[in-house]
Structure formats: C-alpha cells, structure tokens
Write a protein that holds these residues in place. Structure first.
Motif, short mmCIF file in Angstrom:
data_model
loop_
_atom_site.label_atom_id
_atom_site.label_comp_id
_atom_site.label_asym_id
_atom_site.label_seq_id
_atom_site.Cartn_x
_atom_site.Cartn_y
_atom_site.Cartn_z
N UNK A 184 4.29 19.67 -1.49
CA UNK A 184 4.80 18.37 -1.60
C UNK A 184 5.78 17.86 -1.83
N UNK A 185 6.73 18.45 -2.55
CA UNK A 185 8.15 17.92 -2.88
C UNK A 185 8.84 17.86 -1.47
N UNK A 186 8.64 18.90 -0.19
CA UNK A 186 9.15 18.91 0.78
C UNK A 186 8.90 17.50 1.66
N UNK A 187 7.60 17.30 1.64
CA UNK A 187 6.77 16.03 2.19
C UNK A 187 7.48 14.85 1.62
N UNK A 191 10.96 14.04 3.22
CA UNK A 191 10.56 13.47 4.64
C UNK A 191 10.19 12.18 4.30
N UNK A 192 9.16 11.62 3.57
CA UNK A 192 8.64 10.37 3.31
C UNK A 192 9.59 9.44 2.99
N UNK A 193 10.44 9.99 1.99
CA UNK A 193 11.32 8.82 1.48
C UNK A 193 12.66 8.66 2.34
N UNK A 194 12.99 9.76 3.45
CA UNK A 194 13.79 9.38 4.05
C UNK A 194 13.63 8.47 5.46
N UNK A 195 11.86 8.76 5.80
CA UNK A 195 11.45 7.92 6.88
C UNK A 195 11.38 6.45 6.29
N UNK A 196 11.07 6.24 5.14
CA UNK A 196 10.97 4.65 4.47
C UNK A 196 12.34 4.22 4.52
N UNK A 197 13.35 4.94 4.07
CA UNK A 197 14.72 4.45 4.17
C UNK A 197 15.17 3.93 5.35
N UNK A 198 14.80 4.87 6.57
CA UNK A 198 15.25 4.64 7.84
C UNK A 198 14.64 3.28 8.34
N UNK A 199 13.39 2.92 7.79
CA UNK A 199 12.68 1.73 8.25
C UNK A 199 12.99 0.58 7.28
N UNK A 200 13.89 0.81 6.60
CA UNK A 200 14.18 -0.30 5.43
C UNK A 200 13.34 -0.64 4.59
N UNK A 201 12.30 0.37 4.30
CA UNK A 201 11.28 0.12 3.35
C UNK A 201 11.41 0.41 1.82
N UNK A 202 11.19 -0.45 1.02
CA UNK A 202 11.48 0.24 -0.44
C UNK A 202 10.02 0.36 -1.23
N UNK A 203 9.59 1.54 -1.48
CA UNK A 203 8.55 1.87 -2.11
C UNK A 203 8.40 1.11 -3.52
N UNK A 204 7.46 0.55 -3.88
CA UNK A 204 6.92 0.01 -5.28
C UNK A 204 5.57 0.31 -5.49
N UNK A 205 5.38 0.59 -6.93
CA UNK A 205 4.01 0.87 -7.45
C UNK A 205 2.84 -0.12 -6.91
#
Length: 261
Positions: free
Chosen positions: A131-134, A137-151
């Motif tokens: 889960x830590x590795x995933x 990858x997810x955070x890098x993918x979101x950052x590459x698409x200029x997406x900021x995760x929020x609750x």
C-alpha cells in the motif's frame, strides 16, 4: 461537486479533487489487460470498465467526456520488484525461502499470496508495504496531472428522533359514592399484599413502552387520590356548601389563583 483550481508554481492550474484512496489503489494495482479504470475529475469516483462485460460503446463515450481521466495502473514488472524487495525484509528464514521459491516462474503473484495466507502477521506487513508503494505511485500520478487530493465529504445519515410515548388521556370522572367508599379499603377477598403482588407480576411481564404508560397512569391515580383527600378535608373545614355556590373544584381553583396572584 464543484472543484477549486489554484495556480501551481509552474503556472499550471491545480484542481482540488476528493479522492477515494481505496478505489484508486485497486485501480492502480489491477493491471489486467481487459480491465480499464477511469477517475472522475468532479467527484473523485473511480469507474471500472471490463471488456466483454460492459457496453462496447462505453469506451468511446468515456473518452469523449472531459470529466474522466484514464488511470495508468502499475506494471506487473514493477509489482514483481516489490515482492523481490520485500522478501529480504522477512525475519523468518523458512518463510523467506518459501517466498523466494514462490516467485520463481509463471503465477508468481498467486503463489506469493498463497504462501502468506498461513502467516497472518507477515501477510499484514506485506499489505502495508504494498500500500505504501502504491500510494507513492498514486501521488506522483495525481501530481503529474495537476490534481490535488482533498478529503472526501462524509455523509452522515440523519437519525430521526424517537417520538415521546403517548400516554392515553384518562378522563377525570368522579366515581360514584359507593365506589369511593370501596377504594378506601381493599375489596373483600383480596388483601393489599395480594394486590401489590399481582401488580408486580404484571409489571415484570411488560415492555419498556408499556411500563411508561403504566407508570403514567399510576401517577395519575396517585395525584387524583391526593386531590380527593384535599377536597375532603377542605369541605369538612368549610362546612356545608350552598348548592348555588357552584362546584367545590371551582372554588378551590379560584382560591389557589388568588393566593398566587
């Protein structure tokens, strides 16, 4: 759900999006060729389309919808490297040897999981490691698409308030004189203790709601008995009352109001 766009350091508009991390993790892990996952940029929900099950035209409709972004899962080669990196971290040398043998050849992922099925604590540690590795990858993918995760907003269902138990209204009917005399003493054939015993047996067989009703009725009887006793002593102190003077209850009420005024 409306999204908020902010300017990043590089000038690219960054969009806030409520991420369902569990669903996104499943999408990144599942790299089967017949499974295609999409992220909705408005709600953060993950849509999964399986070839042979979904409508063949669905891919075209989703591709034409700017609100959906295709998710690129982690490759099998990369996930295989995670197993290779994890095995040396296992302290049980016997289990370490079994895992090394399990990932040799085709079907490595299934055999790796089958071995860990018998080792509960180590299996949980592997899930945390993966889960830590995933997550990286997810955070890098979101950052590459200029997406900021929020609750994600929490939906709390409204619990309807329980209505108060309705106590049936008991009319204050004055019983006949003979009945009033009987209430002063227990009826023949039944002692006070016998009546109280019967009342306890009835109360033990009732549920909470019926007990509330019984208690309210008992309080009513108690209050009515006190009112009768007061009226009886009041009449004895005042002497006979003229018939034209009106009911005794009205006189008592009038006097009570004048005292409190």
């Amino acid at each position: 759900m409306p999204t908020t766009e902010n300017a990043s350091a590089g000038g690219t508009a960054v969009r806030d999006i409520p991420i369902d991390w569990e669903a996104l993790e499943d999408a990144f892990e599942n790299n089967a060729p017949e499974v295609h996952s999409y992220l909705h940029l408005g709600t953060g929900d993950v849509l999964r389309v399986v070839d042979g099950v979904a409508d063949p035209q669905m891919h075209a409709r989703i591709a034409a919808d700017a609100n959906y972004l295709r998710i690129d899962p982690v490759s099998s080669r990369e996930q295989y490297r995670w197993m290779e990196r994890y095995i040396p971290m296992v302290e049980d040398m016997d289990l370490q040897a079994k895992l090394s043998q399990a990932i040799d050849g085709k079907g490595a992922f299934r055999r790796f999981k089958d071995v860990l099925m018998s080792y509960g604590p180590e299996r949980e540690r592997w899930f945390a490691f993966r889960s830590e590795r995933l997550r990286i990858f997810m955070e890098a993918w979101l950052s590459a698409h200029a997406l900021n995760p929020v609750p994600r907003p929490l939906w709390v269902p409204e619990v309807p308030s329980r209505p108060e138990p309705v106590v049936p209204a008991v009319p204050a009917v004055e019983p006949p004189a003979r009945e009033r005399e009987e209430t002063r003493e227990p009826r023949r054939g039944k002692s006070v203790e016998s009546l109280r015993k019967n009342l306890r047996e009835i109360a033990e067989a009732l549920g909470p709601r019926d007990l509330d009703t019984l208690t309210a009725f008992a309080e009513f009887l108690k209050a009515r008995r006190a009112a009768r006793s007061f009226a009886h002593h009041y009449h004895e102190a005042q002497g006979p009352v003229d018939d034209d003077a009106g009911p005794a209850s009205q006189e008592i009420a009038s006097e009570s109001r004048s005292d409190t005024a």
